[in-house]
Enzyme design. Structure first.
Site, PDB file in Angstrom:
ATOM      1  CE  LYS A  53       6.470  10.672  -3.381  1.00 23.61           C
ATOM      2  NZ  LYS A  53       5.153  10.133  -3.661  1.00 23.61           N
ATOM      3  CD  GLU A  70       9.578   5.654   1.913  1.00 22.96           C
ATOM      4  OE1 GLU A  70       9.392   4.673   1.172  1.00 22.96           O
ATOM      5  OE2 GLU A  70       8.721   6.523   2.118  1.00 22.96           O
ATOM      6  NE  ARG A  73      -3.337  12.286  -8.031  1.00 27.78           N
ATOM      7  CZ  ARG A  73      -3.182  11.005  -8.351  1.00 27.78           C
ATOM      8  NH1 ARG A  73      -4.189  10.339  -8.863  1.00 27.78           N
ATOM      9  NH2 ARG A  73      -2.038  10.388  -8.153  1.00 27.78           N
TER      10      ARG A  73
HETATM   11  P1  ADP Z   1       4.441   8.032  -6.276  1.00 23.38           P
HETATM   12  O1  ADP Z   1       4.170   9.389  -5.747  1.00 23.38           O
HETATM   13  O2  ADP Z   1       5.336   8.054  -7.446  1.00 23.38           O
HETATM   14  O3  ADP Z   1       3.183   7.260  -6.463  1.00 23.38           O
HETATM   15  P2  ADP Z   1       4.918   6.305  -3.969  1.00 23.38           P
HETATM   16  O4  ADP Z   1       5.634   6.692  -2.753  1.00 23.38           O
HETATM   17  O5  ADP Z   1       3.443   6.197  -3.883  1.00 23.38           O
HETATM   18  O6  ADP Z   1       5.306   7.315  -5.136  1.00 23.38           O
HETATM   19  O7  ADP Z   1       5.516   4.929  -4.494  1.00 23.38           O
HETATM   20  C1  ADP Z   1       5.201   4.394  -5.728  1.00 23.38           C
HETATM   21  C2  ADP Z   1       5.615   2.922  -5.776  1.00 23.38           C
HETATM   22  O8  ADP Z   1       7.025   2.776  -5.539  1.00 23.38           O
HETATM   23  C3  ADP Z   1       4.977   2.049  -4.732  1.00 23.38           C
HETATM   24  O9  ADP Z   1       3.698   1.616  -5.120  1.00 23.38           O
HETATM   25  C4  ADP Z   1       5.967   0.907  -4.619  1.00 23.38           C
HETATM   26  O10 ADP Z   1       5.805  -0.018  -5.662  1.00 23.38           O
HETATM   27  C5  ADP Z   1       7.287   1.601  -4.783  1.00 23.38           C
HETATM   28  N1  ADP Z   1       7.824   1.955  -3.474  1.00 23.38           N
HETATM   29  C6  ADP Z   1       7.642   3.118  -2.820  1.00 23.38           C
HETATM   30  N2  ADP Z   1       8.268   3.115  -1.636  1.00 23.38           N
HETATM   31  C7  ADP Z   1       8.881   1.910  -1.528  1.00 23.38           C
HETATM   32  C8  ADP Z   1       9.716   1.292  -0.539  1.00 23.38           C
HETATM   33  N3  ADP Z   1      10.064   1.917   0.588  1.00 23.38           N
HETATM   34  N4  ADP Z   1      10.163   0.037  -0.781  1.00 23.38           N
HETATM   35  C9  ADP Z   1       9.843  -0.615  -1.926  1.00 23.38           C
HETATM   36  N5  ADP Z   1       9.080  -0.077  -2.878  1.00 23.38           N
HETATM   37  C10 ADP Z   1       8.613   1.172  -2.699  1.00 23.38           C
HETATM   38  P1  ADP Z   2      -2.699   6.996  -9.459  1.00 22.54           P
HETATM   39  O1  ADP Z   2      -1.801   7.640  -8.437  1.00 22.54           O
HETATM   40  O2  ADP Z   2      -3.984   7.695  -9.675  1.00 22.54           O
HETATM   41  O3  ADP Z   2      -2.828   5.560  -9.244  1.00 22.54           O
HETATM   42  P2  ADP Z   2      -0.558   7.576 -11.189  1.00 22.54           P
HETATM   43  O4  ADP Z   2       0.333   7.481 -10.008  1.00 22.54           O
HETATM   44  O5  ADP Z   2      -0.160   6.854 -12.416  1.00 22.54           O
HETATM   45  O6  ADP Z   2      -1.995   7.089 -10.842  1.00 22.54           O
HETATM   46  O7  ADP Z   2      -0.778   9.113 -11.523  1.00 22.54           O
HETATM   47  C1  ADP Z   2      -1.925   9.575 -12.210  1.00 22.54           C
HETATM   48  C2  ADP Z   2      -1.567  10.536 -13.269  1.00 22.54           C
HETATM   49  O8  ADP Z   2      -1.027  11.703 -12.720  1.00 22.54           O
HETATM   50  C3  ADP Z   2      -0.562  10.005 -14.237  1.00 22.54           C
HETATM   51  O9  ADP Z   2      -0.924  10.472 -15.510  1.00 22.54           O
HETATM   52  C4  ADP Z   2       0.738  10.623 -13.756  1.00 22.54           C
HETATM   53  O10 ADP Z   2       1.603  10.793 -14.844  1.00 22.54           O
HETATM   54  C5  ADP Z   2       0.259  11.918 -13.188  1.00 22.54           C
HETATM   55  N1  ADP Z   2       1.001  12.393 -12.029  1.00 22.54           N
HETATM   56  C6  ADP Z   2       0.908  11.946 -10.770  1.00 22.54           C
HETATM   57  N2  ADP Z   2       1.666  12.667  -9.939  1.00 22.54           N
HETATM   58  C7  ADP Z   2       2.272  13.599 -10.702  1.00 22.54           C
HETATM   59  C8  ADP Z   2       3.182  14.668 -10.427  1.00 22.54           C
HETATM   60  N3  ADP Z   2       3.644  14.925  -9.214  1.00 22.54           N
HETATM   61  N4  ADP Z   2       3.599  15.421 -11.451  1.00 22.54           N
HETATM   62  C9  ADP Z   2       3.162  15.179 -12.697  1.00 22.54           C
HETATM   63  N5  ADP Z   2       2.282  14.214 -13.008  1.00 22.54           N
HETATM   64  C10 ADP Z   2       1.842  13.429 -12.036  1.00 22.54           C
HETATM   65 MG    MG Z   3       1.819   6.780  -5.057  1.00 24.68          MG
END
Ligand code: ADP
Ligand code: ADP
Ligand code: MG
Length: 655
Positions: A125, A209, A302
């Protein structure tokens, strides 16, 4: 149809390196394209749906994901042995593992995904945000530095201003995040976040963040080819989340000003072009609900869980496009040829119990009812085992409509028809969500679920009552019946032959509690009275399974499995009045209709032993004492006289 066998990188067969609903979904498109499919499975999945769906299946290891679905050498070996041309990684597992993509390439296999370089560029990230900033794409203000010392991170948090969000740079799936409200909590939050990130993702690098107060999650679907074409397939709104994990997703985003939409597409495409992105990928943004500035969050290199909503509004099969691009073919459509039609919403169905703090549920699916009028992508079917080894998300329901209102109504209707028996799911919770005012209005932020269910979720009282009424009515109706009734006062159960109401008192005990109800049956009309004085008319189209002392029922996505018994047991009194405690005798003349135990069985006092029909009443006779069944004096179908011995019970100590 496209002939992938004569593409620049020919593909005739695809190994799907995944499980569950996404493996089944990928296999479906492969079959439509005339490709041979190979599934892989762990020992826990030997009988899984994806194994049955594929043309061939290869075992890759024990249940633990690290030794099976994450086992690169076992998967490459399976590809070699099966002669697969290509590997589709699905989502999760190895889908965003650059080394795996490279290992496929090195083994002469087509990896159905972007280049290892693109995966690596977006895998961290921190690096992804730096890249976005360099490309002129706005990111959430924060700290991306190499100096990961506690002192520096605490100072940087101070600069950003609380509240801040700590994120694991290698994190994903909503995990590895910590909200910190004030300086006093920062040091300990950092320590625990780092420890967790190290354990879960193998790296303790974190970024900071600014916490966006009232955010929407918006994302843009991209697809690129090797000929230099890159298109967007519009946006999705995934703001309905629990613990930073998506629960509902929709396309297009509701109430989004056109100029914000343009910004999203422009920023996503700019980033995609910067890294020469190919295949399907998603650029995620976060935006304050009141603002108009989408900030880049991360890119998922993906297929996304929620890709079906994009398919529903564009008519495009994203897996087909992925396969075409991986085979070296150009995208089949240009940007201006891609049209948006209607609105689509997806609900993620998970094997979990929202009424018990969302704890995962396991078991065997004894029945599954699939709705019409919506797309169901499922990894389970009747007979499937749901265990604890993998993700609790077992299926997705996707509804489409000409506009959002119709899509919401279609989703609710589809959830109403959907039911899984044998394994608890969140379907009733999802159904409850779709009828909330904020959901229907589409004014949604990531705080929706926490606000809506601040005290936790319990089934809506009216739904539960209706369901129990259906269960009690169906169970009562299934009991054997006799005509005419001089025993009104003592009767547990009376059935009419001639328009006179029949009255049955039923005791139901389910996951949500215990209720005594009275079922009143008249030809063409069944009412169920509850002890709180309310009466419900039964006859909704519930799904019902009746067993002698149990009833399973599903209605409007809510499922109960209840123990059922007749509330009044006329004979228990008679039996216990009897002098001989070791013997159960017939309290009145009648026919024996059921035996609930066998000789030698150990029974508790009060346990049901014999069911009799007498004078249009059904009597369940219970054990007068605890002990071991010595013998039955009666058999099913036999007519017995009043006072006739039925069962002898020995005490256990005498043995
Ligand atoms: P992941 O890899 O787990 O998907 P993301 O960075 O995409 O992580 O964030 C997942 C979710 O966490 C976002 O959809 C949002 O709901 C919350 N989130 C992430 N960053 C922020 C932020 N700076 N402020 C508030 N919510 C956040
Ligand atoms: P999407 O990003 O496709 O909206 P999710 O954030 O829920 O959906 O992630 C999709 C799938 O991949 C889930 O089953 C989640 O547990 C898995 N996943 C996503 N990122 C990781 C990671 N960094 N390590 C392990 N599992 C992950
Ligand atoms: Mg995400």
């Amino acid at each position: 149809m496209i002939d992938l066998a004569i593409a620049p990188r020919p593909i005739r067969s695809v190994l799907v390196a995944n499980r569950g609903e996404i493996a089944c979904r990928v296999i479906r498109t492969c079959k439509r394209l005339g490709l041979a499919t190979i599934a892989v499975y762990s020992d826990a999945d030997a009988d899984a749906l994806h194994v049955r769906d594929a043309d061939a299946a290869i075992r890759i290891g024990p249940p633990a994901a690290a030794q099976s679905y994450l086992n690169v050498s076992a998967i490459l070996d399976a590809a070699r042995r099966s002669g697969a041309d290509a590997i589709h990684p699905g989502y999760g597992f190895l889908s965003e593992n650059a080394e795996f993509a490279k290992a496929c390439r090195d083994a002469g296999l087509v990896f159905i995904g972007p280049s290892p370089e693109a995966i690596a560029a977006m895998g961290s990230k921190i690096e992804a945000k730096k890249l976005a900033e360099a490309a002129g794409v706005a990111t959430v203000p924060g700290y991306l530095g190499d100096d990961q010392s506690l002192g520096r991170l605490v100072r940087e948090a101070e600069n950003i201003g609380y509240p801040v969000l700590i994120k694991a740079s290698a994190g994903g799936g909503g995990r590895g995040m910590r909200r910190v409200a004030e300086a006093a909590d920062m040091a300990s939050a950092l320590q625990s976040a780092k420890a967790e990130a190290r354990a879960a993702f193998g790296s303790d690098a974190v970024l900071l963040e600014k916490l966006v107060a009232n955010p929407r999650h918006l994302e843009v679907q991209l697809v690129g080819d090797e000929q230099g074409n890159l298109v967007h397939l519009f946006e999705r709104d995934c703001s309905i989340q629990r613990n930073n994990q998506k629960v509902f997703e929709e396309a297009p985003a509701p109430h989004l000003p056109q100029h914000v939409r343009e910004k999203l597409y422009e920023r996503a495409l700019r980033l995609g072009r910067t890294i020469g992105y190919t295949c399907a990928g998603t650029v995620e943004f976060i935006m304050d609900a009141g603002g108009d500035e989408p900030y880049f969050l991360e890119m998922n290199t993906r297929l996304q869980v929620e890709h079906p909503v994009t398919e529903a509004i564009t008519g495009i099969d994203l897996v087909e496009w992925q396969i075409r691009v991986a085979a070296g073919l150009p995208l089949p459509a240009r940007q201006e040829e891609i049209r948006l039609k209607g609105h689509a919403i997806e609900a993620r169905i998970a094997a979990e119990r929202p009424d018990r703090d969302y704890q995962p549920s396991t078991g065997t699916v004894s029945a599954m009812y699939v709705p019409r009028g919506a797309r169901l992508d499922t990894g389970i079917a009747e007979g499937s085992e749901v265990g604890l080894h993998y993700d609790s998300m077992v299926a997705k329901l996707i509804a489409h409509g000409p506009d959002r209102d119709v899509a919401v109504a279609n989703l609710t209707a589809a959830l109403d028809e959907f039911a899984v028996l044998g394994v608890g799911t969140n379907a009733a919770f999802l159904r409850d969500c779709t009828t909330r005012e904020a959901f229907i209005s589409g004014e949604l932020t990531t705080g929706f679920l926490a606000r809506e269910f601040a005290e936790g979720w319990t089934p809506p009282a009216a739904s539960l009552k209706q369901l129990r009424a259906e269960a009690a009515a169906a169970w009562a109706t299934a009991q054997p019946t006799i005509v005419d009734d001089p025993w009104e006062r003592r009767s547990a159960f009376r059935v009419t032959s001639s328009g006179r109401p029949a009255k049955v008192e039923v005791l139901l005990s389910d996951d949500f509690g215990e209720v005594a109800v009275t079922v009143l049956k008249r030809p063409g009309d069944t009412r169920v009275a509850f002890d709180d004085g309310t009466t419900v008319v039964a006859g909704q189209p519930a799904l019902i399974r009746v067993a002698p002392s149990e009833v399973e029922a599903a209605l409007a996505a809510l499922v109960i499995k209840a123990r059922a018994s007749l509330a009044i047991d006329a004979t228990t009194d008679v039996a216990s009045e009897g002098a001989d405690e070791n013997r159960l005798s017939a309290p009145l003349p009648g026919v024996v209709t059921q035996l609930f135990a066998v000789p030698g069985a150990v029974v508790e006092k009060g346990e049901s032993l014999v069911q009799m029909e007498a004078m249009k009443l059904i009597h369940t006779l219970t054990a007068p004492r605890a002990g071991r069944i010595a013998r039955f004096y009666c058999a099913v179908g036999e007519t017995v006289a009043a006072g006739a011995p039925l069962v002898d019970i020995d005490s256990l100590e005498e043995e």
